[in-house]
Design a protein around this motif. Sequence first.
Motif, PDB file in Angstrom:
ATOM      1  N   ALA A  63     -20.552  -4.617  10.137  1.00  0.00           N
ATOM      2  CA  ALA A  63     -19.169  -5.084  10.921  1.00  0.00           C
ATOM      3  C   ALA A  63     -18.614  -5.919  10.881  1.00  0.00           C
ATOM      4  O   ALA A  63     -16.891  -5.971  10.362  1.00  0.00           O
ATOM      5  CB  ALA A  63     -19.456  -5.695  12.612  1.00  0.00           C
ATOM      6  N   ALA A  64     -19.099  -7.237  10.071  1.00  0.00           N
ATOM      7  CA  ALA A  64     -18.471  -8.403   9.115  1.00  0.00           C
ATOM      8  C   ALA A  64     -17.138  -7.412   8.321  1.00  0.00           C
ATOM      9  O   ALA A  64     -16.072  -8.382   7.988  1.00  0.00           O
ATOM     10  CB  ALA A  64     -18.989  -9.659   8.913  1.00  0.00           C
ATOM     11  N   THR A  65     -17.675  -7.293   7.708  1.00  0.00           N
ATOM     12  CA  THR A  65     -16.882  -6.010   5.957  1.00  0.00           C
ATOM     13  C   THR A  65     -15.705  -5.774   6.303  1.00  0.00           C
ATOM     14  O   THR A  65     -14.835  -5.971   5.730  1.00  0.00           O
ATOM     15  CB  THR A  65     -18.525  -6.274   4.849  1.00  0.00           C
ATOM     16  N   ILE A  66     -16.351  -5.117   7.814  1.00  0.00           N
ATOM     17  CA  ILE A  66     -15.031  -4.157   7.829  1.00  0.00           C
ATOM     18  C   ILE A  66     -13.989  -4.948   8.508  1.00  0.00           C
ATOM     19  O   ILE A  66     -12.751  -3.687   8.420  1.00  0.00           O
ATOM     20  CB  ILE A  66     -15.711  -2.575   8.747  1.00  0.00           C
ATOM     21  N   ALA A  67     -14.695  -5.254   9.543  1.00  0.00           N
ATOM     22  CA  ALA A  67     -13.624  -6.697  10.353  1.00  0.00           C
ATOM     23  C   ALA A  67     -12.468  -7.140   9.166  1.00  0.00           C
ATOM     24  O   ALA A  67     -11.403  -7.179   9.343  1.00  0.00           O
ATOM     25  CB  ALA A  67     -13.240  -7.157  10.892  1.00  0.00           C
ATOM     26  N   LEU A  68     -12.814  -7.816   8.369  1.00  0.00           N
ATOM     27  CA  LEU A  68     -12.393  -8.179   6.932  1.00  0.00           C
ATOM     28  C   LEU A  68     -11.177  -7.090   6.505  1.00  0.00           C
ATOM     29  O   LEU A  68     -10.071  -7.107   6.146  1.00  0.00           O
ATOM     30  CB  LEU A  68     -13.309  -9.093   5.776  1.00  0.00           C
ATOM     31  N   ALA A  83      -9.840  -4.534   7.214  1.00  0.00           N
ATOM     32  CA  ALA A  83      -9.054  -4.043   8.310  1.00  0.00           C
ATOM     33  C   ALA A  83      -8.266  -5.111   8.182  1.00  0.00           C
ATOM     34  O   ALA A  83      -6.947  -4.612   8.747  1.00  0.00           O
ATOM     35  CB  ALA A  83      -9.808  -3.903   9.833  1.00  0.00           C
ATOM     36  N   LEU A  84      -8.794  -6.341   8.406  1.00  0.00           N
ATOM     37  CA  LEU A  84      -7.496  -7.403   8.743  1.00  0.00           C
ATOM     38  C   LEU A  84      -6.449  -7.307   7.228  1.00  0.00           C
ATOM     39  O   LEU A  84      -5.001  -7.266   6.874  1.00  0.00           O
ATOM     40  CB  LEU A  84      -8.398  -8.469   8.561  1.00  0.00           C
ATOM     41  N   LEU A  85      -6.792  -7.889   6.217  1.00  0.00           N
ATOM     42  CA  LEU A  85      -6.247  -7.209   4.950  1.00  0.00           C
ATOM     43  C   LEU A  85      -5.445  -6.035   4.793  1.00  0.00           C
ATOM     44  O   LEU A  85      -4.184  -6.209   4.715  1.00  0.00           O
ATOM     45  CB  LEU A  85      -7.312  -7.411   3.804  1.00  0.00           C
ATOM     46  N   ARG A  86      -6.652  -4.509   4.762  1.00  0.00           N
ATOM     47  CA  ARG A  86      -5.313  -3.571   4.835  1.00  0.00           C
ATOM     48  C   ARG A  86      -4.168  -3.359   5.777  1.00  0.00           C
ATOM     49  O   ARG A  86      -2.883  -3.649   5.525  1.00  0.00           O
ATOM     50  CB  ARG A  86      -6.043  -2.544   4.906  1.00  0.00           C
ATOM     51  N   GLY A  87      -4.544  -4.252   7.186  1.00  0.00           N
ATOM     52  CA  GLY A  87      -3.766  -3.929   8.158  1.00  0.00           C
ATOM     53  C   GLY A  87      -2.373  -4.685   7.669  1.00  0.00           C
ATOM     54  O   GLY A  87      -1.176  -4.796   7.627  1.00  0.00           O
ATOM     55  N   TYR A  88      -2.722  -6.469   6.740  1.00  0.00           N
ATOM     56  CA  TYR A  88      -2.035  -6.888   6.702  1.00  0.00           C
ATOM     57  C   TYR A  88      -0.361  -6.431   5.589  1.00  0.00           C
ATOM     58  O   TYR A  88       0.570  -6.151   5.662  1.00  0.00           O
ATOM     59  CB  TYR A  88      -1.978  -8.688   5.857  1.00  0.00           C
ATOM     60  N   MET A  89      -1.228  -5.446   4.676  1.00  0.00           N
ATOM     61  CA  MET A  89      -0.436  -5.275   3.010  1.00  0.00           C
ATOM     62  C   MET A  89       0.715  -4.086   4.528  1.00  0.00           C
ATOM     63  O   MET A  89       1.863  -3.885   3.867  1.00  0.00           O
ATOM     64  CB  MET A  89      -1.143  -4.244   2.447  1.00  0.00           C
ATOM     65  N   ALA A  90      -0.461  -3.454   5.080  1.00  0.00           N
ATOM     66  CA  ALA A  90       0.777  -2.181   5.320  1.00  0.00           C
ATOM     67  C   ALA A  90       2.043  -2.723   6.235  1.00  0.00           C
ATOM     68  O   ALA A  90       3.101  -1.593   6.433  1.00  0.00           O
ATOM     69  CB  ALA A  90      -0.440  -1.328   6.300  1.00  0.00           C
ATOM     70  N   ARG A  91       1.594  -3.621   7.445  1.00  0.00           N
ATOM     71  CA  ARG A  91       2.252  -4.175   8.062  1.00  0.00           C
ATOM     72  C   ARG A  91       3.891  -5.315   6.613  1.00  0.00           C
ATOM     73  O   ARG A  91       5.116  -4.689   7.402  1.00  0.00           O
ATOM     74  CB  ARG A  91       1.740  -5.605   9.147  1.00  0.00           C
ATOM     75  N   SER A  92       3.293  -5.554   5.892  1.00  0.00           N
ATOM     76  CA  SER A  92       4.632  -6.055   5.037  1.00  0.00           C
ATOM     77  C   SER A  92       5.138  -5.075   4.394  1.00  0.00           C
ATOM     78  O   SER A  92       6.022  -5.194   4.402  1.00  0.00           O
ATOM     79  CB  SER A  92       3.810  -6.832   3.940  1.00  0.00           C
ATOM     80  N   LYS A  93       4.935  -3.333   4.001  1.00  0.00           N
ATOM     81  CA  LYS A  93       5.326  -2.578   3.287  1.00  0.00           C
ATOM     82  C   LYS A  93       6.257  -2.048   4.982  1.00  0.00           C
ATOM     83  O   LYS A  93       7.295  -2.061   4.028  1.00  0.00           O
ATOM     84  CB  LYS A  93       4.027  -1.714   2.835  1.00  0.00           C
ATOM     85  N   TYR A  94       5.743  -1.803   5.518  1.00  0.00           N
ATOM     86  CA  TYR A  94       5.534  -1.433   6.950  1.00  0.00           C
ATOM     87  C   TYR A  94       7.586  -2.110   6.833  1.00  0.00           C
ATOM     88  O   TYR A  94       8.872  -1.290   7.533  1.00  0.00           O
ATOM     89  CB  TYR A  94       5.514  -1.387   7.987  1.00  0.00           C
TER      90      TYR A  94
END
Length: 1826
Positions: free
Chosen positions: A839-844, A846-857
């Motif tokens: 759960a901790a790995t998936i959470a990290l 998810a946070l990283l991918r979300g940050y990159m997607a938000r930047s691109k967006y």
Amino acid sequence: MAASELYTKYARVWIPDPEEVWKSAELLKDYKPGDKVLQLRLEEGKDLEYCLDPKTKELPPLRNPDILVGENDLTALSYLHEPAVLHNLKVRFIDSKLIYTYCGIVLVAINPYEQLPIYGEDIINAYSGQNMGDMDPHIFAVAEEAYKQMARDERNQSIIVSGESGAGKTVSAKYAMRYFATVSGSASEANVEEKVLASNPIMESIGNAKTTRNDNSSRFGKYIEIGFDKRYRIIGANMRTYLLEKSRVVFQAEEERNYHIFYQLCASAALPEFKTLRLGNANYFHYTKQGGSPVIDGVNDAKEMVNTRQACTLLGISDSYQMGIFRVLAGILHLGNVEFASRDSDSCTIPPKHEPLSIFCDLMGVEYEEMAHWLCHRKLATATETYIKPISKLHAINARDALAKHIYANLFNWIVDHVNKALHATVKQHSFIGVLDIYGFETFEINSFEQFCINYANEKLQQQFNMHVFKLEQEEYMKEQIPWTLIDFYDNQPCINLIEAKMGILDLLDEECKMPKGSDDTWAQKLYNTHLNKCALFEKPRLSNKAFIIKHFADKVEYQCEGFLEKNKDTVYEEQIKVLKSSKFKLLPELFQDEEKVLSPTSATPSGRVPLSRTAVKPAKARPGQASKEHKKTVGHQFRNSLHLLMETLNATTPHYVRCIKPNDFKFPFTFDEKRAVQQLRACGVLETIRISAAGFPSRWTYQEFFSRYRVLMKQRDVLSDRKQTCKNVLEKLILDKDKYQFGKTKIFFRAGQVAYLEKIRADKLRAACIRIQKTIRGWLMRKKYVRMRKAAITIQRYVRGYQARCYAKFLRRTRAAITIQKFQRMYVVRKRYQCMRAATIALQALLRGYMARSKYQMMLREHKSIIIQKHVRGWLARVHYRRTLKAIVYLQCCYRRMMAKRELKKLKIEARSVERYKKLHIGLENKIMQLQRKIDEQNKEYKSLLEKLSNLEITYSTETEKLRSDVERLRMSEEEAKNAANRVLSLQEEIAKLRKELHQTQSEKKTIEEWADKYKHETEQLVSELKEQNTLLKTEKEELNRRIHDQAREITETMEKKLMEETKQLELDLNDERLRYQNLLNEFSRLEERYDDLKDEMNLMVNIPKPGHKRTDSTHSSNESEYTFSSEITEAEDLPVRMEQEPSEKKAPLDMSLFLKLQKRVTELEQEKQSLQDELDRKEEQALRAKAKEEERPPIRGAELEYESLKRQELESENKKLKNELNELQKALTETRSPEVTAPGAPAYRVLLDQLTSVSEELEVRKEEVLILRSQLVSQKEAIQPKNTMTDSTILLEDVQKMKDKGEIAQAYIGLKETNRLLESQLQSQKKSHENELESLRGEIQSLKEENNRQQQLLAQNLQLPPEARIEASLQHEITRLTNENLDLMEQLEKQDKTVRKLKKQLKVFAKKIGELEVGQMENISPGQIIDEPIRPVNIPRKEKDFQGMLEYKKEDEQKLVKNLILELKPRGVAVNLIPGLPAYILFMCVRHADYLNDDQKVRSLLTSTINGIKKVLKKRGDDFETVSFWLSNTCRFLHCLKQYSGEEGFMKHNTPRQNEHCLTNFDLAEYRQVLSDLAIQIYQQLVRVLENILQPMIVSGMLEHETIQGVSGVKPTGLRKRTSSIADEGTYTLDSIIRQLNSFHSVMCQHGMDPELIKQVVKQMFYIIGAVTLNNLLLRKDMCSWSKGMQIRYNVSQLEEWLRDKNLMNSGAKETLEPLIQAAQLLQVKKKTDEDAEAICSMCNALTTAQIVKVLNLYTPVNEFEERVLVSFIRTIQMRLRDRKDSPQLLMDAKHIFPVTFPFNPSSLALETIQIPASLGLGFISRV
């Protein structure tokens, strides 16, 4: 068996004791002949060596077995000796609170010094008629035995009551006289028994005084003879008195008083009539203050004075004589205050004008100087001269006291004479019972002449007593035919000879009194010389020469000789008497006028300190010629003569003895002093009776009772059919010494101690049997216990082993479960850790991918927004350029067009100016105008549509414009936001950095907050838990409060329900009480009525005796008829004087007439009281009937109304049939011809219809006219009836007024007549108004009917215009509807109109005879249907004749024959057995019906009156026959029910058949006769109860108590069968089966006679109450019946009675509840009576018994065997403490004479009157069926 053999170990004996007289001790070892010492142990546990007398070697007396302690008869004790008697009396007195005990023929009465509830009317009734041995000892039992023996043996009786002062002699004698007065009644109306009882207060006031031993001590002896006639009713009495203590008048010892009358006078001195007596406080007078105790606690002397005066008045002593008596008594008091002054040693004087002497002289009516002179002087007469000699002060005081005593003695004698005159019998005396109340044996420290006389009298009485006892003993032996030897008993004849024989003590005393110089000393020397050493009973004291000792039967008594001569002479100075004889006060000479004839010498005591001086007051009279000689007789000589006279009287009677014992000298209630009791027992002869009984065979048994008691000592082979031989065989084996018993004819006689020996053998046998039973039972119990223990051990082992196996299996399961839990736990931990890392790995990620997607967006968003901005800017620029270009083009076009237009305008102006042009233009202008007009219209339309389109376009344009503007604004805003967003990106990046820092800080704060939150959560949870706990507590409290509220509400509801039930019960009780009072008054009324009839018969006999040939004509109306008739007939009270004038016996008439008027007055008062009670009873019963009345839906209809309605209904049905037939004819006529002409006007059908309508209208008019005629006739008839009303008939009223002698009756009759006339007038006026209103309404209805008729004709005319089929059908339909409605309306109207007609018709029928005489004059033979004459013929509906109407016709002259055959001579056992139940009642009612049918008022009244009188006569003649009383009770009730059932009242007609309703009475309302019959039924019921009681009374005690229903349960106690002489012959014993057979007989007879079931239940309830009350009363008065085994017998007997109730289906009759007190008493005998729990159980169980009854049963409880235990006194005290708050009646016995109030529920008969056949056996052939 030798007596010494009974002195074995554990045997109990009595040893002498100086304090307790006798003490109980127990032998510690067996006694052997020759032993000099007995080893004893006292009851308190102390060991003692008792030395035997070496000379006599007499053993101490043995103690009786415990089961014999407390016996009713002392002679029933096995060991008869002094300690046994003393102990038995003590146990009965202290433990059982029983003051009476038999000792052979003697009743021993111990004074309780407390009021006991054992002398009431109920106790007297309980002892009345009982045998003496059957009931517990009582003074009433002795009185009843004397009364019975007087009636049975035709021999006079006497009751001798003796004892010390304060022992209760006077009270015992008083209760004996009260018993005779109660059970016998008086033979006349003078209430002699009340006068006999009224003599007691008078004699107590003048003859009783307070002494140190008794507050109401009789200071004289009296013998009262109560006389009886041949029917043994009291007719009079006579009193003789002995030895009045005159010295008490002038001297009283310390703490004593003078006679009561003096203190009563002083207490009443303030009364107006006593002012002349000049009295004061008792301490003022010398004669009343010497004792220093003028007041008795609890006694009001003033109130006692009132009672004394009332008693004097009742005995015929007038007020003047009473005041004379009080003057004499007051004079004695003032005489005592006279003082003397000494002149010298030989003379004295009275001070001048001495006030006490002056008052005395005024009261006595004598001269002051003369009395003062002779008080200080005396006259001496010699042969030649007479001297007047002064006397000394001491002699003057003695002379004054002697005069006072002499006056009081003569006054006492005068009062006794007057009392005897008042009690004198007016008729011849047949027999008498004498009651002797005389002093007992007396011995004091100083004994003088009074004690000598008293003890001399007791010696004579003791001799008579001994002879009587000896005689009875020998008679018993001779009766039983057993050999007997002369019983040695103490004969006191030598002592009597010493006193009264020639040269005896009295003879020497009289001789010494005649000597001139005789003195006490010389008389003493003569006694010594004559009797000392010559008579063994005479002794001389060692230290005195002025005393002597006589050995009396009771004790040795030393007499002091001082004063004997003076008291024997009893002299008074003759001169003083002469002064009194010359008094002007008429009573005083009367006291002394017969002094020389009446032998009543007075005494003068020389010394004032001698406390006692008695003299005979009323001996026999002497001849006048011997007056001077007889006057010199001494007191001793007169006393001896009167004593001989008394002994002669007693010897001529059958004596009964009552010995009164004083238990202590301090008057403490229920305190027993053994020393004083033994002294009195020795003195009164009780122990002598015991000794005489013990010398012979004291214990006596019948063979049957001996067999029942000692059956356990016999073997089976010893039991023979002959009980006598069986007892002989057994006794020969048990008692070897044949001298110890004797066999009589019916009894076995035992020597003293033999019954105790038999009891010892029986107890040993029973004890051995008990041990064997205990051994067997204990072995069986132990075996059962072992088997149970073994079975329990096996069961426990099985369960333990199973438990262990289950535990091991549980351990294995738990181990396996633990392993499984560990596996899953470890797996869970690993999985948890893996899941956490994942759960901790998936959470990290998810946070990283979300940050990159938000930047691109964000980048894409900026590019997109910049393009949009560019697009909008470029579009705006293009549009601005376009608008500018367009605006320029348009401007150019406008300029060009303006120029061209101007050119055209110029051309047109030029053309317009030319005319031709105008002409050309106008050619065809019109057409063009028209076309233009059209075009204009079209254009206008198009213009409007275009305008609409334009407006729509403008709206759409404006909306689009707004949209575009909003878009532009939004674009501007978005552009600004984009710029701002670019700036914001930078600021956001800076903020992110700051937020990261803040995030770290927030996380640290979060941790602290979480810690604080956890802490807060924990605290909150604790707080929540506490709040929850508080909440739960509050909830519990709330629930508790709710529960309490609910409980309180329930309790309140229950209490309200209880109160309601209690109030309901109280109302029911009040109703029952009212019924009981009313029925008791009826009973009293019937008794007075019978008494009146008896007196009338006696008067007729007395009238007819002088002239036997004279025949007197009987009155046609008896007293009973006059009571129950309602016409103006002459009653017996009014007719009697007329008959008396015609009869020759004029001498007897005044006496009989006064008695008759007295009875008549009493009857009138009872009638008034009965009427008031009846009214009150009716009101209460109406309240109970209102609920039923509300449920009834239909209004009450009288029988005549129902009959009238049925006839009216038949008439209406016939009218309906007629109308239907006519309609059918009309329909037929219309259907036959269907042509149109049929319905036309004038056609046949039309005419038929019109004719029908006119006939209907005419019929209606006729009916209305009939109604109007009926109304007018009713009004005229009412006006004619008013002056001829039967109840107020003027001629009859005039006759009544002439017969009324009393003005009050005439006034009442006149007022009643006026009220009746006013009532009738108001009723007639109201009816007249209602009739006029009804006529107006009928006229309105007729007018409406006419209008309806016209409307129907119009409707018919309209219908005729319809088609033929429809017209016919419609007309028929209308006609049917109209006729139906009209018929219904007519019926309704007729019902309303006839409602009043029916009511008035009844009255018209009642008065038909009188009306007919006025109008026609021929109404003597007219039937009820023809009562109204021709003008009102329309209302006379003819009756349909039937074959038999349920009526019987008889001639008026056959009425007496009917009553004679049907009532007087009808035998229930003969003819009546085979009759229909209640047939006489049906026949009588059918005769009443016929008289009612004929409207013959006189015949109805005569028949009912004759019936009632006939029933009364037959019940008076055969009133003691149960079948006769039951038969007529049943028939009276049936007759009453018939009068109700056929009365016509709806409440009584619910269950009638239509045929029975037709038989209802039509002319007369017999409700008043129903009340009379109800009263008669109540009287018959009460007579039936009395007959039942008389039949059952002899059976109850024998069957319920004495007979052993369960054989062998209750053994007879060894009472010795010392029963008293049987007063009645043996009639055989009754058993419970006898009672049940009698009950079956009663029940079958009542059922056979057809008695109502509810009435049978009431009779059975009354029978069971009598059984229970009599049984319980006898149980409470019989100590021998209060045992455990008897309780079982009673319960078994009660269960048999309950079984009888179940067999007869009478369990709901309430009979079982009446036995509840008896059941509880039987349970009380059987329950355990030891602990407090037992006491509580008893208190809760015995709720039907009163406290007095419970305590009485516990006191009487007696063990029959040694294994039973007595009830401890402490347990009884516990019961009393627990029941002290119970509020119940203090009455001990139940009222066995109580009769429950009876009710007669209405019970209609289903029998049809027309089906009843009259048997020929009744002899009623003169009756014919109608």
